[in-house]
Design a protein around this motif. Sequence first.
Motif, short mmCIF file in Angstrom:
data_model
loop_
_atom_site.label_atom_id
_atom_site.label_comp_id
_atom_site.label_asym_id
_atom_site.label_seq_id
_atom_site.Cartn_x
_atom_site.Cartn_y
_atom_site.Cartn_z
N MET A 1 0.84 -1.19 0.00
CA MET A 1 0.00 0.00 0.00
C MET A 1 0.88 1.25 0.00
O MET A 1 1.75 1.41 0.85
N ARG A 2 0.68 2.11 -0.98
CA ARG A 2 1.45 3.34 -1.11
C ARG A 2 0.73 4.45 -0.36
O ARG A 2 -0.45 4.72 -0.58
N LEU A 3 1.46 5.14 0.53
CA LEU A 3 0.87 6.19 1.34
C LEU A 3 1.36 7.57 0.89
O LEU A 3 2.40 7.68 0.25
N PRO A 4 0.64 8.64 1.24
CA PRO A 4 1.15 9.99 0.98
C PRO A 4 2.49 10.19 1.69
O PRO A 4 2.80 9.52 2.68
N SER A 5 3.25 11.13 1.20
CA SER A 5 4.61 11.33 1.71
C SER A 5 4.66 11.60 3.20
O SER A 5 5.62 11.21 3.87
N HIS A 6 3.64 12.25 3.75
CA HIS A 6 3.68 12.66 5.16
C HIS A 6 3.08 11.64 6.11
O HIS A 6 3.09 11.85 7.32
N ALA A 7 2.55 10.54 5.59
CA ALA A 7 1.91 9.55 6.45
C ALA A 7 2.95 8.78 7.26
O ALA A 7 4.01 8.40 6.74
N ILE A 8 2.66 8.56 8.53
CA ILE A 8 3.58 7.84 9.41
C ILE A 8 3.11 6.41 9.64
O ILE A 8 3.85 5.46 9.40
N ARG A 9 1.85 6.26 10.11
CA ARG A 9 1.35 4.92 10.43
C ARG A 9 -0.16 4.98 10.62
O ARG A 9 -0.72 6.06 10.85
N PRO A 10 -0.83 3.83 10.52
CA PRO A 10 -2.26 3.81 10.82
C PRO A 10 -2.51 4.11 12.30
O PRO A 10 -1.67 3.82 13.16
N GLU A 11 -3.66 4.70 12.57
CA GLU A 11 -4.10 4.94 13.95
C GLU A 11 -5.43 4.21 14.14
O GLU A 11 -6.51 4.79 14.04
N PRO A 85 9.59 12.18 -11.02
CA PRO A 85 9.14 13.55 -10.74
C PRO A 85 7.70 13.79 -11.18
O PRO A 85 7.43 14.56 -12.09
N ASN A 86 6.76 13.09 -10.55
CA ASN A 86 5.36 13.31 -10.86
C ASN A 86 4.67 14.00 -9.69
O ASN A 86 5.23 14.10 -8.58
N LEU A 87 3.47 14.47 -9.92
CA LEU A 87 2.79 15.28 -8.91
C LEU A 87 2.47 14.48 -7.66
O LEU A 87 2.34 15.05 -6.57
N ARG A 110 9.62 13.16 -3.23
CA ARG A 110 9.94 11.78 -2.84
C ARG A 110 10.26 11.00 -4.11
O ARG A 110 9.57 11.12 -5.12
N ASN A 111 11.34 10.20 -4.06
CA ASN A 111 11.79 9.44 -5.23
C ASN A 111 12.08 10.36 -6.41
O ASN A 111 11.81 10.03 -7.57
N VAL A 112 12.60 11.53 -6.08
CA VAL A 112 12.93 12.54 -7.09
C VAL A 112 14.36 13.01 -6.83
O VAL A 112 14.77 13.20 -5.68
N PHE A 113 15.12 13.21 -7.90
CA PHE A 113 16.48 13.75 -7.77
C PHE A 113 16.63 14.95 -8.70
O PHE A 113 16.40 14.84 -9.90
#
Length: 413
Positions: A1-11, A85-87, A110-113
Amino acid sequence: MRLPSHAIRPEPDATGPSTARSLAPTSSDDLILMTAGFSERQDICPSFGCMAMIIDRTGQVRHSWETDPSALFTKENFATFTGQPNLQNIYVQGSTLDSRGNLIVTFQGRNVFPYQVGIAKFDWDGNLLWARTDNSHHWPTVGDDGRIYVPVSHITRDETHVAATSVPLDCKGGAVYEEGVQVLAPDGNELHRFWMSDAVIASDTQGLAYSVRNDCDPYHVNGIALLTPAAAAKLPGTRAGDLVVSLRSSSSLVVMDVETGKIEHVTAGPMVAQHSPRVMPDGSFAVFDNLGSHDTPGGSRVLRIDPETGNSDRLFPTIENAVGWDLGSGAQGEINLSDDGQRMLVASTLEGVVYEVEVATGGVLWDYTSISDLRPYFEMAGQSPGTDRFFRMQTQGAAYVKASDFARFAGQG
């Protein structure tokens, strides 16, 4: 499961979005600017998520900013980037308000250079005023005159030695992050760029480039503050308005002349991989010291340093086993002071928590836990979250907003 960049963990025990708690009485009516991000709090910002929000002490959202990321960055903007480099990989890193209620936001990838993407400015109503894909990064700082100070980067591939010394540069990939400070006018036009490698050589402080763990990222500028008259009085050769710049790689702060970029002063020693330099009313410096705490369980602390003597003391956490005693964010983290310097907001990014702290005692007055319902994100991405609905999200930053300013911005004052 791919999460948004700022997600840490389920609550799994959460029953709703972000929570706030008052833990001690305060007479302050300040509101709080929270940096958020794409896909966050879509209960408030349904289309794209809230880039930033102003909340009260109950956690109620009083104002928010939302934007379509495709309106900020086009495929042409990413012509020189590699990776993905996608949105979906672009995220909000930091935000601040100017004196007119405009929001300045920095973006990373994320995953961008390279990961440093750019900066944009929005008015109070969320209209885009300007955007720059210029490799700005980390947190922006805005002066009383509206000028914007932000870390900036570019990649160099032809460097062979450390800061023009005889020491060979040891960067296996061959691509070195050249870091610096960018000064922008309120309209987004560039006024100055100071590259750290030039400043280090010109100021004869080459040790800042040698004493690092990663020759591919020898400076890593991650925060800028403006010197106050009280701080300038402690440091001969400096003046109010000069730049206090945090260098993560060398665990140091440097004071740079705001007009020339010359390094006038270096502070190092007690902090490790710090972020978010701030100048306190007495002219001392405060930082979010990510890895320098050796006597608290989380390893992070807010440290106060006298730039004149180098002496330091811990501002937070100070009360054993109290709320915040386990402060721990190995990366990022932001602090901001109230106008009188008696309170501070401490955003522990990787924990997803913000603490309001009484500076004199280290006691926690209020805290906030960032939680978002990510079902809209999963639906958009065509994913099934299973039983997970609410997720802990990173807290990229928090800053005070005076109630009178909020009323003025909103046209109510």
